[in-house]
Write an enzyme that holds these catalytic residues in place. Structure first.
Site, mmCIF file in Angstrom:
data_model
loop_
_atom_site.group_PDB
_atom_site.id
_atom_site.type_symbol
_atom_site.label_atom_id
_atom_site.label_comp_id
_atom_site.label_asym_id
_atom_site.label_seq_id
_atom_site.Cartn_x
_atom_site.Cartn_y
_atom_site.Cartn_z
ATOM 1 N N LYS A 1 43.672 -77.980 51.218
ATOM 2 C CA LYS A 1 42.275 -78.431 51.315
ATOM 3 C C LYS A 1 41.828 -78.793 49.905
ATOM 4 C CE LYS A 1 38.088 -79.141 52.655
ATOM 5 N NZ LYS A 1 37.764 -80.320 53.517
ATOM 6 N N CYS B 1 35.743 -88.156 49.335
ATOM 7 C CA CYS B 1 35.076 -87.372 50.366
ATOM 8 C C CYS B 1 33.718 -88.001 50.657
ATOM 9 C CB CYS B 1 34.886 -85.921 49.930
ATOM 10 S SG CYS B 1 33.965 -84.966 51.182
HETATM 11 O O1 LIG Z 1 37.611 -85.833 51.758
HETATM 12 C C1 LIG Z 1 37.158 -85.390 52.824
HETATM 13 N N1 LIG Z 1 37.215 -86.155 53.930
HETATM 14 C C2 LIG Z 1 36.674 -85.772 55.096
HETATM 15 O O2 LIG Z 1 36.693 -86.540 56.069
HETATM 16 N N2 LIG Z 1 36.083 -84.543 55.196
HETATM 17 C C3 LIG Z 1 36.262 -83.590 54.165
HETATM 18 C C4 LIG Z 1 35.048 -82.713 53.993
HETATM 19 O O3 LIG Z 1 33.957 -83.099 54.420
HETATM 20 O O4 LIG Z 1 35.234 -81.655 53.387
HETATM 21 N N3 LIG Z 1 36.615 -84.158 52.899
#
Ligand SMILES: O=C1NC(=O)NC(C(=O)O)N1
Length: 310
Positions: A45, A128
């Site tokens: 993540k 993001c």
């Molecule tokens: O880079 C991102 N892409 C997404 O679609 N969602 C996540 C997020 O919102 O954390 N982050």
């Protein structure tokens, strides 16, 4: 049948990765991925300096052919992920994803990685779409150029960039001409299609709480955009920059299409979230079937060989 692939000199037993954000936030999820024998590598993540709860719920919603999310970068904090990628026995390569809440934070995170014992791949998420008040950096061409210039003055380890989708051929030209100036290990394209909207007809209401319901679109609906971005960037980027194709992969056919467009590796998000880690085994066997039927023995046999209509 050889499904192995590489990013720079990092070898992956097979081409499949989880999309950052999917099944990769906690230690349990990361360990699951590390022990899943059908993904050749894994991505964390995107880490911010501090732990984040992220946006208020509901922030994810399944759609008839995809997903919409406004997670807001919930994560355990950078130190947790740096420790995990440095300390955990590496049964497969890990890509450490980072996403600062500002350019200063991006630089600070990369300084910490540069000064650490970590020798693996790093991916800077410049795309993001869901942090309230924060733009998708990679849509600011000049800002991205300035930032990459500053980064590569000190960052000497392998670094890739997670890009948002572009929708204009001139934009593909612009971002590629910027990225080609830097010694990037890879680009990962695409992130979700930012700020989509879904409406529940019965309740006459949006389906996500954050941002009045705007969220990133993923899954099957994103495939045409993802294929276009992989193809356009492959046609424009130096061959030294590898490509992770992300977006819309739900079957072996979709993964095959990503490779035809030029992807070195393929990451799967929504489908893994919806189906579970078993999606890696299913999609791997579907891809093998297709390659077998066409007489291909490795990904190199067809990578980037998409034909046009003369
Ligand atoms: O880079 C991102 N892409 C997404 O679609 N969602 C996540 C997020 O919102 O954390 N982050």
């Amino acid at each position: 049948m050889d499904l192995s692939s590489k990013i720079q000199n990092v070898k992956f037993e097979n081409l499949f990765l989880n999309a950052s954000g999917i099944h990769c936030q906690t230690k349990e999820e990361l360990d699951d991925l590390m022990n899943n024998s059908y993904s050749g590598g894994m991505v964390t993540k995107s880490a911010t300096s501090n732990h984040r709860f992220g946006n208020p719920l509901p922030r994810y919603h399944s759609l008839p052919s995809g997903s919409i999310n406004s997670m807001g970068l919930p994560n355990e904090g950078f130190d947790f992920y740096l420790d995990y990628v440095t300390r955990t026995e590496q049964k497969k390569p890990i890509i450490l994803s980072v996403a600062g809440m500002s350019k200063e934070e991006d630089l600070e995170l990369l300084h910490q990685i540069q000064d650490s014992d970590y020798q693996g791949l790093t991916e800077l998420n410049l795309s993001c779409p869901n942090v309230i008040g924060k733009p998708q950096m990679a849509y600011d061409f000049q800002g991205s150029d300035i930032m990459l210039n500053e980064i590569f003055k000190f960052f000497k380890k392998p670094l890739g960039i997670k890009l948002p989708p572009y929708f204009d051929l001139v934009h593909f030209d612009k971002i590629a001409s910027i990225l080609n100036q830097y010694p990037l290990s890879h680009v990962n394209t695409i992130n979700s299609i930012g700020n989509g909207m879904w409406v529940d007809i019965e309740s006459e209401k949006v389906v996500l709480k954050p941002k009045g319901g705007f969220g990133g679109i993923g899954g099957a609906m994103a495939l045409p955009t993802a294929l276009a971005n992989v193809r356009a960037l492959r046609q424009r980027l130096n061959s030294s920059i590898d490509i992770i194709g992300t977006g819309g992969v739900t079957t072996g056919r979709d993964a095959f299409a990503h490779i035809l467009c030029g992807a070195n590796m393929v990451s799967i998000g929504t489908q893994v979230y919806e189906e579970g880690l078993g999606a890696f085994e299913r999609i791997t066997s579907e891809l093998k079937e297709i390659m077998n039927s066409k007489g291909y023995h490795s990904l190199d046999d067809f990578r980037g060989k998409l034909k046009t209509i003369e």
